[in-house]
Scaffold this motif. Structure first.
Motif, short mmCIF file in Angstrom:
data_model
loop_
_atom_site.label_atom_id
_atom_site.label_comp_id
_atom_site.label_asym_id
_atom_site.label_seq_id
_atom_site.Cartn_x
_atom_site.Cartn_y
_atom_site.Cartn_z
N HIS A 157 43.04 -36.54 -46.37
CA HIS A 157 42.71 -35.26 -47.00
C HIS A 157 41.30 -34.84 -46.56
N SER A 256 43.82 -34.59 -59.63
CA SER A 256 45.02 -33.77 -59.35
C SER A 256 46.15 -34.60 -58.75
N LEU A 257 45.80 -35.72 -58.11
CA LEU A 257 46.84 -36.56 -57.50
C LEU A 257 47.41 -37.57 -58.50
N THR A 261 51.09 -32.00 -61.70
CA THR A 261 50.66 -30.60 -61.65
C THR A 261 51.51 -29.77 -62.60
N CYS A 266 49.01 -25.06 -58.85
CA CYS A 266 48.85 -25.77 -57.58
C CYS A 266 47.43 -26.32 -57.51
N THR A 269 44.24 -28.73 -51.14
CA THR A 269 43.70 -29.84 -50.39
C THR A 269 44.05 -29.62 -48.92
N CYS A 290 49.24 -27.34 -52.93
CA CYS A 290 50.00 -28.57 -53.12
C CYS A 290 50.25 -28.82 -54.59
N ARG A 291 51.22 -29.68 -54.85
CA ARG A 291 51.44 -30.18 -56.21
C ARG A 291 51.70 -31.67 -56.13
N SER A 292 51.56 -32.35 -57.28
CA SER A 292 51.76 -33.80 -57.31
C SER A 292 52.58 -34.18 -58.54
N ASP A 297 50.51 -39.21 -54.66
CA ASP A 297 51.01 -38.50 -53.49
C ASP A 297 51.10 -36.99 -53.82
N TYR A 298 51.52 -36.17 -52.86
CA TYR A 298 51.54 -34.72 -53.07
C TYR A 298 52.66 -34.13 -52.22
N GLU A 299 53.02 -32.88 -52.53
CA GLU A 299 53.88 -32.13 -51.59
C GLU A 299 53.28 -30.75 -51.41
#
Ligand SMILES: NC(=O)c1ccc[n+]([C@@H]2O[C@H](COP(=O)([O-])OP(=O)(O)OC[C@H]3O[C@@H](n4cnc5c(N)ncnc54)[C@H](O)[C@@H]3O)[C@@H](O)[C@H]2O)c1
Length: 352
Positions: A157, A256-257, A261, A266, A269, A290-292, A297-299
């Motif tokens: 990141h 946030s991770l 979320t 959102c 990053t 992104c969201r987690s 982890d995130y997507e």
């Protein structure tokens, strides 16, 4: 009933004697970032010049008697300091000196990230996550990613959360609302003055920001430079660059991770763009919404609306990152040597 403590998390921090770390380390040790049942050990990397200062930092940490701080390790050799790290917060970098061009800064700091990424690749935990703060952070992270082939590329990141926080602050001030009502704000692209704070998808009290702030000229022409130049404005007032708010934004990024979320929200990053749904060049570290699920982890969120105005802005930031990548081809294994064509010298937030 007392909750049981988790396995100690090993957090490596570079530039640990610098001004951002001076705030961040105490936030980490207090438990406000990873939770009050998460013991941590700090593995602090300094430079030869900052060795004494690093010992001073460790003394202050010891004297703070944090129950969650299991150990503090110091050193100037990344191969030793990064051993088994679960997180590497890569803050240490050289600031741009007088007369130094952006391409010189890319080269000098890029070399630091080659060395540190190789060390992480050899000795860190196999699921180590890296957050690059040292500037130019997107391209430093790209260099790091390509020099750590055994670590997951998605774990790299670069910090754009400070830009997101600044964007939320400006939207809240303009709307006359409290900042907690401002959600779904992404700052896209490079952490530079080409960054793209997105008011199109932002919400204020659940409504589209542009339906609350009915001033499209302000949104298009004033909001973006206000956010992108906030660091410079702060230096003029304060005489030094943002450190406390940067440390807060690093804490926000990490939290946030590890916290799911909320729906419809959102966080920003800068991550590896491979497979991204927005058509951004896949071999860049590019800030995206992104969201987690809260598992570390995130997507990348795939349904942000992109109008022509936003698309043109994203392209400018992407083009800048492509040029930066061309300038560091010599630091990326297997990359073709390209001409370093940074002619217009865009600024880092805080430099102008
Ligand atoms: N991404 C962002 O949002 C953001 C925001 C603010 C600052 N920054 C960047 O963060 C970096 C650090 O800022 P700061 O205010 O803490 O700077 P600082 O000068 O106070 O501290 C940097 C520290 O890093 C050390 N250092 C230099 N090279 C090193 C190396 N190879 N290994 C380990 N340590 C090394 C220095 O000795 C110094 O102690 C800068 O590059 C700055 O531009 C990024």
């Amino acid at each position: 009933m007392t909750s049981s403590w988790k396995k100690t998390m090993k957090i490596a921090v570079t530039g640990a004697a610098g001004q951002i770390s001076n705030h961040l380390l105490f936030m980490l040790a207090s438990g406000e970032v990873f939770g009050r049942n998460q013991p941590i050990s700090l593995q602090l990397l300094g430079s030869e010049r900052s060795r004494e200062a690093l010992e001073g930092v460790a003394m202050e940490l010891e004297d703070s008697l944090y129950p969650l701080l299991a150990s503090v390790k110091l050193g100037i050799d990344p191969h030793k300091v990064f051993e088994d790290a679960d997180w590497a917060l890569l803050i240490g970098a050289k600031p741009r000196g007088p007369g130094m061009e952006r391409k010189d800064l890319l080269d000098i700091n890029g070399q630091i990230f080659v060395e540190q990424a190789k060390a992480l690749n050899e000795v860190a935990s196999r699921d180590c996550k890296m957050l690059v703060v040292g500037n130019p952070c997107n391209t430093n992270a790209l260099i790091g990613l390509h020099n750590s082939p055994d670590l997951p590329a998605r774990n790299w990141h670069a910090l754009t959360r400070l830009d997101e926080n600044r964007a939320k602050c400006q939207l809240a001030l303009k709307a006359g609302k409290f900042y907690t009502s401002v959600t779904n704000v992404c700052v896209w692209g490079n952490h530079s003055t080409t960054q793209v704070p997105d008011f199109l998808n932002a919400k204020i009290a659940g409504k589209r920001a542009s339906n609350v702030i009915r001033d499209s000229q302000w949104l298009k022409e004033e909001f973006t430079p206000k956010v992108a130049n906030r660091g410079g404005a702060l230096i003029k007032k304060w005489g030094r660059s943002s450190a406390a708010s940067t440390a807060v934004s690093i804490a926000d990024h990490l939290r946030s991770l590890y916290v799911p979320t909320p729906a419809g929200d959102c966080f920003s990053t800068a991550v590896y763009a491979k497979g991204n749904p927005y058509g951004v060049d896949e071999d860049l570290i590019f800030s995206m919404p992104c969201r987690s699920n809260g598992d570390g982890d995130y997507e990348i969120i795939d349904d942000f609306v992109i109008d022509d105005w936003l698309a043109a802005k994203l392209k400018e930031s992407e083009d800048e990152l492509l040029k930066e990548r061309d300038c560091v081809g010599h630091l990326i294994p297997g990359a073709e040597r390209a001409v370093c064509a940074i002619v217009e010298d865009t600024m880092l937030p805080g430099e102008n």
